[in-house]
Design a protein around this motif. Sequence first.
Motif, PDB file in Angstrom:
ATOM      1  N   GLU A   1       2.595  16.751 -13.387  1.00 17.66           N
ATOM      2  CA  GLU A   1       2.862  15.334 -13.601  1.00 17.66           C
ATOM      3  C   GLU A   1       3.519  14.722 -12.380  1.00 17.66           C
ATOM      4  O   GLU A   1       4.128  15.410 -11.561  1.00 17.66           O
ATOM      5  N   GLY A   2       3.430  13.407 -12.276  1.00 19.42           N
ATOM      6  CA  GLY A   2       4.068  12.706 -11.172  1.00 19.42           C
ATOM      7  C   GLY A   2       3.076  12.264 -10.128  1.00 19.42           C
ATOM      8  O   GLY A   2       1.917  11.969 -10.432  1.00 19.42           O
ATOM      9  N   ALA A   3       3.537  12.179  -8.860  1.00 23.35           N
ATOM     10  CA  ALA A   3       2.721  11.740  -7.723  1.00 23.35           C
ATOM     11  C   ALA A   3       2.142  10.344  -7.942  1.00 23.35           C
ATOM     12  O   ALA A   3       1.019  10.059  -7.528  1.00 23.35           O
ATOM     13  N   PHE A   4       2.920   9.464  -8.575  1.00 25.04           N
ATOM     14  CA  PHE A   4       2.432   8.111  -8.818  1.00 25.04           C
ATOM     15  C   PHE A   4       2.536   7.234  -7.577  1.00 25.04           C
ATOM     16  O   PHE A   4       1.746   6.298  -7.414  1.00 25.04           O
ATOM     17  N   GLY A   5       3.494   7.530  -6.696  1.00 22.84           N
ATOM     18  CA  GLY A   5       3.609   6.744  -5.468  1.00 22.84           C
ATOM     19  C   GLY A   5       3.556   5.257  -5.741  1.00 22.84           C
ATOM     20  O   GLY A   5       4.208   4.742  -6.651  1.00 22.84           O
ATOM     21  N   THR A   6       2.751   4.549  -4.967  1.00 22.01           N
ATOM     22  CA  THR A   6       2.657   3.099  -5.132  1.00 22.01           C
ATOM     23  C   THR A   6       1.696   2.678  -6.249  1.00 22.01           C
ATOM     24  O   THR A   6       1.436   1.482  -6.405  1.00 22.01           O
ATOM     25  N   HIS A   7       1.181   3.648  -7.029  1.00 22.49           N
ATOM     26  CA  HIS A   7       0.554   3.264  -8.299  1.00 22.49           C
ATOM     27  C   HIS A   7       1.618   2.681  -9.230  1.00 22.49           C
ATOM     28  O   HIS A   7       1.305   1.857 -10.091  1.00 22.49           O
TER      29      HIS A   7
END
Length: 378
Positions: free
Chosen positions: A329-335
């Motif tokens: 999960e994660g790695a959303f950054g600028t999403h």
Amino acid sequence: MSTSELRFSGLRAQALHIPFTTTFRHASAARAETASVWVELLDRDGRVIGRGESCPRPYVTGETIESAIAFLHRSTADLSRDVVSLESLRGWVSTRAGDIDRNPAAWCAAELAILDALGASSGVTVEALLGLPPLTKAFRYTAVVGDEDPEAFHALVRRYAALGFADFKVKLSGDVERDRQKLSAFSAFADRDLRVRGDANNVWKTLDEACEALDRLGFDWFALEEPLEAGSYSALAALGNELGCRIVLDESLTRREQLATLTGLPGQWIVNVRVSKMGGLLRSMAVIEEAKRRGVGIVVGAQVGETSLLTRAGLTAAHAAGESLVAQEGAFGTHLLRADVCDPPLMFGAAGVLDPAGFPTLTAAGLGPFSPDPAWLR
């Protein structure tokens, strides 16, 4: 591996506030910006030589931004005197276990800054520093859908599915009718092999209450995360047996020793290893190794609002999990964030894939070059 000796004068800890592109909701909180602690390790000339991040959460670890910063200020003098190498860092984690148990997120930020500085001073990545091979394989992330109103929930599911996501985590509200309306979004994709796990954030108080609500939902779960009060291992095992699905432990498992208390079959359990919650990367890796030894599945999770620095630490943890990794999960950054602490942000692309080959940051010494806009720090 041996590393050069580290000398630092202290650390600077500040709250990090970056606005979100949208509000994210679940049963325990709603967030419109990051709620993080940012740590900078300083050399004797006041230069920044290492950076760390963590996400204190009162409903997860009992910490606040203020309590985490206070712990870091209290610890600075001892840390700068005692921690000069990876070996002495491991020793600190062992001898100060009680303090870290009470302040896991606070310690996470400090530890990541120290690991960053150790790797940078030796010219090696954090993987090489910790004896892991380089990151080469692509990582595939889960689509996480918050407790939105049904219309917005359906729109997000359609968007993720159109992007090629096959693994979903959905936040449950405990309101059966509302959750049923939300989950009907997946009926449009019955011909696709989607895997869905629910995260209830400890919303039900008893086994009977949970069984009744989940029976009324009538959904075919791959796994359920924290449906009952934290630490209710026997009741959680019984619920998993009743529903025929695996149980994900998040708030219920924050230390390696707790794995020995699990009842039932090891394959019934999955532990959510969030680096901030676990108290840093070293303790996360200890939990991962013990889970692998016991046959317990591993999700490398994330707190809502993590920047690319914690995403970077999560990649190391997922890499260590190897074949035992169930999901990431994660790695959303600028999403999700209006801005991030590196360019390009470490974030997933189509189908949730993050390919290390596309991110030169991942081959940089330490954790990599991360720097927030000073306007976000206070």
